[in-house]
Scaffold this active site. Structure first.
Site, PDB file in Angstrom:
ATOM      1  N   PHE A 152       2.279  -2.346  -6.099  1.00  0.00           N
ATOM      2  CA  PHE A 152       3.323  -2.634  -5.104  1.00  0.00           C
ATOM      3  C   PHE A 152       4.649  -3.047  -5.728  1.00  0.00           C
ATOM      4  O   PHE A 152       5.687  -2.981  -5.087  1.00  0.00           O
ATOM      5  CB  PHE A 152       2.856  -3.736  -4.138  1.00  0.00           C
ATOM      6  CG  PHE A 152       2.929  -5.130  -4.718  1.00  0.00           C
ATOM      7  CD1 PHE A 152       4.131  -5.831  -4.746  1.00  0.00           C
ATOM      8  CD2 PHE A 152       1.812  -5.745  -5.261  1.00  0.00           C
ATOM      9  CE1 PHE A 152       4.214  -7.112  -5.293  1.00  0.00           C
ATOM     10  CE2 PHE A 152       1.877  -7.017  -5.803  1.00  0.00           C
ATOM     11  CZ  PHE A 152       3.085  -7.691  -5.827  1.00  0.00           C
ATOM     12  N   LYS A 176      -0.989   8.190  -5.076  1.00  0.00           N
ATOM     13  CA  LYS A 176      -1.379   7.192  -4.074  1.00  0.00           C
ATOM     14  C   LYS A 176      -0.641   5.906  -4.393  1.00  0.00           C
ATOM     15  O   LYS A 176      -1.037   5.136  -5.260  1.00  0.00           O
ATOM     16  CB  LYS A 176      -2.891   6.929  -4.072  1.00  0.00           C
ATOM     17  CG  LYS A 176      -3.308   6.168  -2.818  1.00  0.00           C
ATOM     18  CD  LYS A 176      -4.467   5.247  -2.984  1.00  0.00           C
ATOM     19  CE  LYS A 176      -4.148   3.943  -3.641  1.00  0.00           C
ATOM     20  NZ  LYS A 176      -3.198   3.068  -2.940  1.00  0.00           N
ATOM     21  N   GLU A 179      -0.482   0.565  -0.861  1.00  0.00           N
ATOM     22  CA  GLU A 179      -0.458   0.556   0.604  1.00  0.00           C
ATOM     23  C   GLU A 179       0.516  -0.498   1.136  1.00  0.00           C
ATOM     24  O   GLU A 179       0.876  -0.497   2.308  1.00  0.00           O
ATOM     25  CB  GLU A 179      -1.873   0.315   1.150  1.00  0.00           C
ATOM     26  CG  GLU A 179      -2.522  -1.022   0.809  1.00  0.00           C
ATOM     27  CD  GLU A 179      -3.181  -1.071  -0.578  1.00  0.00           C
ATOM     28  OE1 GLU A 179      -2.752  -0.301  -1.477  1.00  0.00           O
ATOM     29  OE2 GLU A 179      -4.094  -1.895  -0.773  1.00  0.00           O
ATOM     30  N   SER A 229      -3.617  -4.230 -11.349  1.00  0.00           N
ATOM     31  CA  SER A 229      -4.161  -5.475 -11.897  1.00  0.00           C
ATOM     32  C   SER A 229      -5.313  -5.175 -12.864  1.00  0.00           C
ATOM     33  O   SER A 229      -5.922  -4.100 -12.811  1.00  0.00           O
ATOM     34  CB  SER A 229      -4.661  -6.346 -10.752  1.00  0.00           C
ATOM     35  OG  SER A 229      -5.641  -5.634 -10.033  1.00  0.00           O
ATOM     36  N   CYS A 284       5.149  -7.034 -14.244  1.00  0.00           N
ATOM     37  CA  CYS A 284       4.098  -7.077 -15.266  1.00  0.00           C
ATOM     38  C   CYS A 284       4.681  -7.506 -16.609  1.00  0.00           C
ATOM     39  O   CYS A 284       3.940  -7.844 -17.519  1.00  0.00           O
ATOM     40  CB  CYS A 284       3.429  -5.733 -15.401  1.00  0.00           C
ATOM     41  SG  CYS A 284       4.574  -4.481 -15.944  1.00  0.00           S
TER      42      CYS A 284
HETATM   43  P1  NAD Z   1      -3.666  -3.792  -7.531  1.00  0.00           P
HETATM   44  O1  NAD Z   1      -4.553  -3.628  -8.704  1.00  0.00           O
HETATM   45  O2  NAD Z   1      -4.139  -4.634  -6.404  1.00  0.00           O
HETATM   46  O3  NAD Z   1      -3.355  -2.344  -6.881  1.00  0.00           O
HETATM   47  C1  NAD Z   1      -2.747  -1.316  -7.629  1.00  0.00           C
HETATM   48  C2  NAD Z   1      -3.084   0.023  -6.997  1.00  0.00           C
HETATM   49  O4  NAD Z   1      -4.480   0.261  -7.136  1.00  0.00           O
HETATM   50  C3  NAD Z   1      -2.815   0.117  -5.506  1.00  0.00           C
HETATM   51  O5  NAD Z   1      -2.409   1.425  -5.207  1.00  0.00           O
HETATM   52  C4  NAD Z   1      -4.170  -0.200  -4.879  1.00  0.00           C
HETATM   53  O6  NAD Z   1      -4.342   0.394  -3.611  1.00  0.00           O
HETATM   54  C5  NAD Z   1      -5.129   0.373  -5.879  1.00  0.00           C
HETATM   55  N1  NAD Z   1      -6.376  -0.372  -6.070  1.00  0.00           N
HETATM   56  C6  NAD Z   1      -6.615  -1.682  -5.865  1.00  0.00           C
HETATM   57  N2  NAD Z   1      -7.879  -1.986  -6.238  1.00  0.00           N
HETATM   58  C7  NAD Z   1      -8.430  -0.838  -6.709  1.00  0.00           C
HETATM   59  C8  NAD Z   1      -9.701  -0.499  -7.233  1.00  0.00           C
HETATM   60  N3  NAD Z   1     -10.671  -1.411  -7.353  1.00  0.00           N
HETATM   61  N4  NAD Z   1      -9.932   0.777  -7.598  1.00  0.00           N
HETATM   62  C9  NAD Z   1      -8.960   1.711  -7.484  1.00  0.00           C
HETATM   63  N5  NAD Z   1      -7.726   1.443  -6.993  1.00  0.00           N
HETATM   64  C10 NAD Z   1      -7.473   0.183  -6.614  1.00  0.00           C
HETATM   65  O7  NAD Z   1      -2.248  -4.282  -8.066  1.00  0.00           O
HETATM   66  P2  NAD Z   1      -0.984  -4.729  -7.218  1.00  0.00           P
HETATM   67  O8  NAD Z   1      -1.266  -6.048  -6.599  1.00  0.00           O
HETATM   68  O9  NAD Z   1      -0.528  -3.618  -6.355  1.00  0.00           O
HETATM   69  O10 NAD Z   1       0.110  -4.866  -8.380  1.00  0.00           O
HETATM   70  C11 NAD Z   1       0.243  -6.000  -9.173  1.00  0.00           C
HETATM   71  C12 NAD Z   1      -0.556  -5.885 -10.450  1.00  0.00           C
HETATM   72  O11 NAD Z   1      -0.170  -4.720 -11.160  1.00  0.00           O
HETATM   73  C13 NAD Z   1      -0.311  -7.042 -11.395  1.00  0.00           C
HETATM   74  O12 NAD Z   1      -1.538  -7.400 -11.971  1.00  0.00           O
HETATM   75  C14 NAD Z   1       0.632  -6.469 -12.434  1.00  0.00           C
HETATM   76  O13 NAD Z   1       0.596  -7.113 -13.687  1.00  0.00           O
HETATM   77  C15 NAD Z   1       0.126  -5.082 -12.517  1.00  0.00           C
HETATM   78  N6  NAD Z   1       1.136  -4.185 -13.069  1.00  0.00           N
HETATM   79  C16 NAD Z   1       0.950  -3.742 -14.333  1.00  0.00           C
HETATM   80  C17 NAD Z   1       1.891  -2.933 -14.915  1.00  0.00           C
HETATM   81  C18 NAD Z   1       1.707  -2.443 -16.318  1.00  0.00           C
HETATM   82  O14 NAD Z   1       2.456  -1.586 -16.707  1.00  0.00           O
HETATM   83  N7  NAD Z   1       0.744  -2.918 -17.079  1.00  0.00           N
HETATM   84  C19 NAD Z   1       3.027  -2.539 -14.195  1.00  0.00           C
HETATM   85  C20 NAD Z   1       3.189  -3.005 -12.900  1.00  0.00           C
HETATM   86  C21 NAD Z   1       2.216  -3.833 -12.329  1.00  0.00           C
END
Ligand code: NAD
Length: 497
Positions: A152, A176, A179, A229, A284
């Site tokens: 997000f 994708k 959401e 995450s 991140c």
């Molecule tokens: P999230 O993991 O909750 O969701 C990320 C995406 O994955 C969304 O599209 C979500 O619908 C989907 N998703 C969630 N759980 C899933 C699962 N079990 N299997 C498959 N898909 C799944 O993350 P968020 O809350 O949207 O974003 C914040 C997180 O993203 C933080 O932990 C941040 O550090 C990380 N992030 C990392 C980077 C990087 O480059 N390392 C960059 C941006 C954000």
């Protein structure tokens, strides 16, 4: 409540109204109110999106490199020309300030610009006369259909990290987006189509982890590029590799900024506040741990606290605001829970963000917590909010050991005037992206982005040269054009002599 508009999926070059009944709500986090509905794609919609992408990929992968580059240049122009509109959309759905949203779009455009050079970047290698009359060359061919699953917090930049290179390499993408922030991905897909990306080469479907799971298992998906995450990244890597796919899964972070006693204190304090509280800590590459070495600690904490008092909190659309809200009410409660527990465990709240929460919206004020220890969950876990922890250590060695003992290894920064210490830090620190007097060392597009340890599952970083390796299959062709048949059998293993 008035009926909310629905965000459609995007298929075959146009918006595709949802067929499925399940879905979620998109919020304006600054007001704390829902502004749209988002459908969650089920199996039929995922099948349709992947099928359309597979059909479009075959001719797109055969399109001349110059034609693909021309379309990428046009895509870059369209995104640039719609930067203000995209930034407004990001601010409305995600909450960050307009200036910050423009920044993420500018960094996304850099990745598009890199992809415009694909005719050069996809150039293979050639070796002449490897053996008598034998030459070899390599081809970088498209993979097929790539699933991009994005978080997000960067609704424009992170999708571009994957789709710019994927499309320019001749693949098709099923994106994708989160959401929670689905709007910008739809605009990107429409802009790509307007630029000449053929229908089906970029499809967007919405959904939560269940929709993502359908993509991970889908036989029509060749590779998965995930950003999110750490727990989700680990799971995505396990599931998609088990399904035989190529996977890069970028995870969460806990970025440390080490400040040595010889550092320029004002520079370090400015950097810590900008990198700790920019985007309300929802980056991140945000700094979440300030490691104060030796005698610098008291002065550093005071300098940071002074600056925090000047941060203006409010809706990201207000040009006078420095810091917007968090993404959701649930996330705000989670962040506040960490702050409360750390205080109960003996950490010292220097700036208590709980005291500066506007009545409306999902806000937490900037929070500075001193005397944090590695045993506290505030230290171990990624908070992803405007909370900066200070850990005091006696020496540079202790600082390095602290950083390297953490499970995450996304970014790490050192502030110092000592070149020797800086050189040692860059060589010994266990992180994928390192800043020396730079708090947010997001690599330029000609490098690649990625962390170490639990910040990345998979071998290759995203965008840049690693991105191209991830998004292509290499083929090596060995050639002989004999003037006449050699005239003898040789069952030995071929050598180059
Ligand atoms: P999230 O993991 O909750 O969701 C990320 C995406 O994955 C969304 O599209 C979500 O619908 C989907 N998703 C969630 N759980 C899933 C699962 N079990 N299997 C498959 N898909 C799944 O993350 P968020 O809350 O949207 O974003 C914040 C997180 O993203 C933080 O932990 C941040 O550090 C990380 N992030 C990392 C980077 C990087 O480059 N390392 C960059 C941006 C954000």
């Amino acid at each position: 409540m008035p009926a909310l508009p629905a965000r459609p999926h995007f298929l075959d070059g146009r918006p595709w109204p949802a067929g499925s009944s399940c879905g979620g709500l998109v919020f304006d986090p600054a007001r704390g109110e829902p502004i749209a509905r988002v459908p969650f794609a089920g199996r039929a919609e995922v099948d349709a999106a992947v099928g359309s992408a597979a059909a479009a990929q075959a001719p797109w992968g055969e399109a001349p490199l110059g034609r693909r580059a021309e379309i990428m240049f046009a895509f870059r122009q369209h995104v640039l020309g719609h930067s203000d509109e995209l930034a407004a959309l990001v601010t409305t759905e995600q909450g960050k300030t307009l200036a910050d949203a423009r920044g993420e779009i500018a960094r996304g455009i850099e990745v598009l610009e890199y992809a415009c050079g694909m005719p050069k970047l996809l150039q293979g290698a050639h070796s002449s006369q490897l053996a008598t009359g034998v030459d070899a060359h390599s081809l970088l061919q498209p993979l097929g259909v790539v699933a991009a699953i994005t978080p997000f917090n960067f609704p424009v930049m992170v999708p571009l990290w994957t789709l710019a290179g994927a499309i320019a390499c001749g693949n098709a993408v099923v994106l994708k987006p989160s959401e929670k922030t689905p709007g910008a991905a739809l605009r990107l897909a429409a802009l790509a189509t307007a630029a000449g990306v053929p229908p089906g080469v970029l499809n967007v479907i919405h959904g939560d982890h269940t929709t993502a799971g359908l993509l991970l298992a889908h036989p029509g998906i060749d590779a998965v590029s995930f950003v999110g995450s750490t727990p989700a990244a680990r799971q995505v890597h396990e599931r998609a590799t088990a399904a035989g796919k190529r996977v890069q899964a970028l995870g969460g972070a806990k970025n440390h900024m080490v400040v040595l006693p010889d550092a320029d204190l004002n520079m370090a304090a400015d950097a810590a506040v900008s990198a700790g509280f920019g985007a309300a800590g929802e980056r991140c590459m945000a700094i979440s741990v300030l490691v104060a070495v030796g005698a610098v600690a008291d002065r550093l904490v005071e300098a940071v606290a002074q600056r925090i008092r000047t941060i203006r909190i409010g809706a990201g659309s207000d040009p006078d605001v420095d810091m917007g809200p968090l993404i959701s009410a649930a996330h705000r409660e989670r962040v506040l829970g960490y702050v409360g527990r750390a205080a109960a465990q003996g950490a010292r709240l220097v700036s208590d963000g709980r005291m500066r929460i506007p009545a409306q919206g999902f806000f937490v004020g900037p929070t500075l917590i001193d005397h944090v220890t590695p045993a506290m969950d505030l230290y171990r876990d990624e908070i992803f909010g405007p909370v900066l922890s200070v850990v005091r250590v006696p020496s540079f060695d202790a600082a390095l050991e602290l950083v390297n003992s953490h499970a995450c290894g996304n970014g790490a920064a050192l502030f110092t005037r000592d070149g020797g210490a800086a050189r040692r830090f860059e060589r010994e620190v266990q992180a994928g992206m390192v800043g020396i007097n730079v708090p947010i060392p997001v690599p330029a597009a000609q490098f690649s982005f990625g962390g170490w340890k639990s910040s990345l599952y998979g071998d290759l970083h995203i965008y840049g040269p690693d991105g191209i390796r991830f998004l292509t299959r290499t083929k090596v062709v060995t050639t002989r054009w004999p003037a006449a048949a050699p005239g003898r059998l040789d069952l030995g293993f071929p050598t180059q002599r």
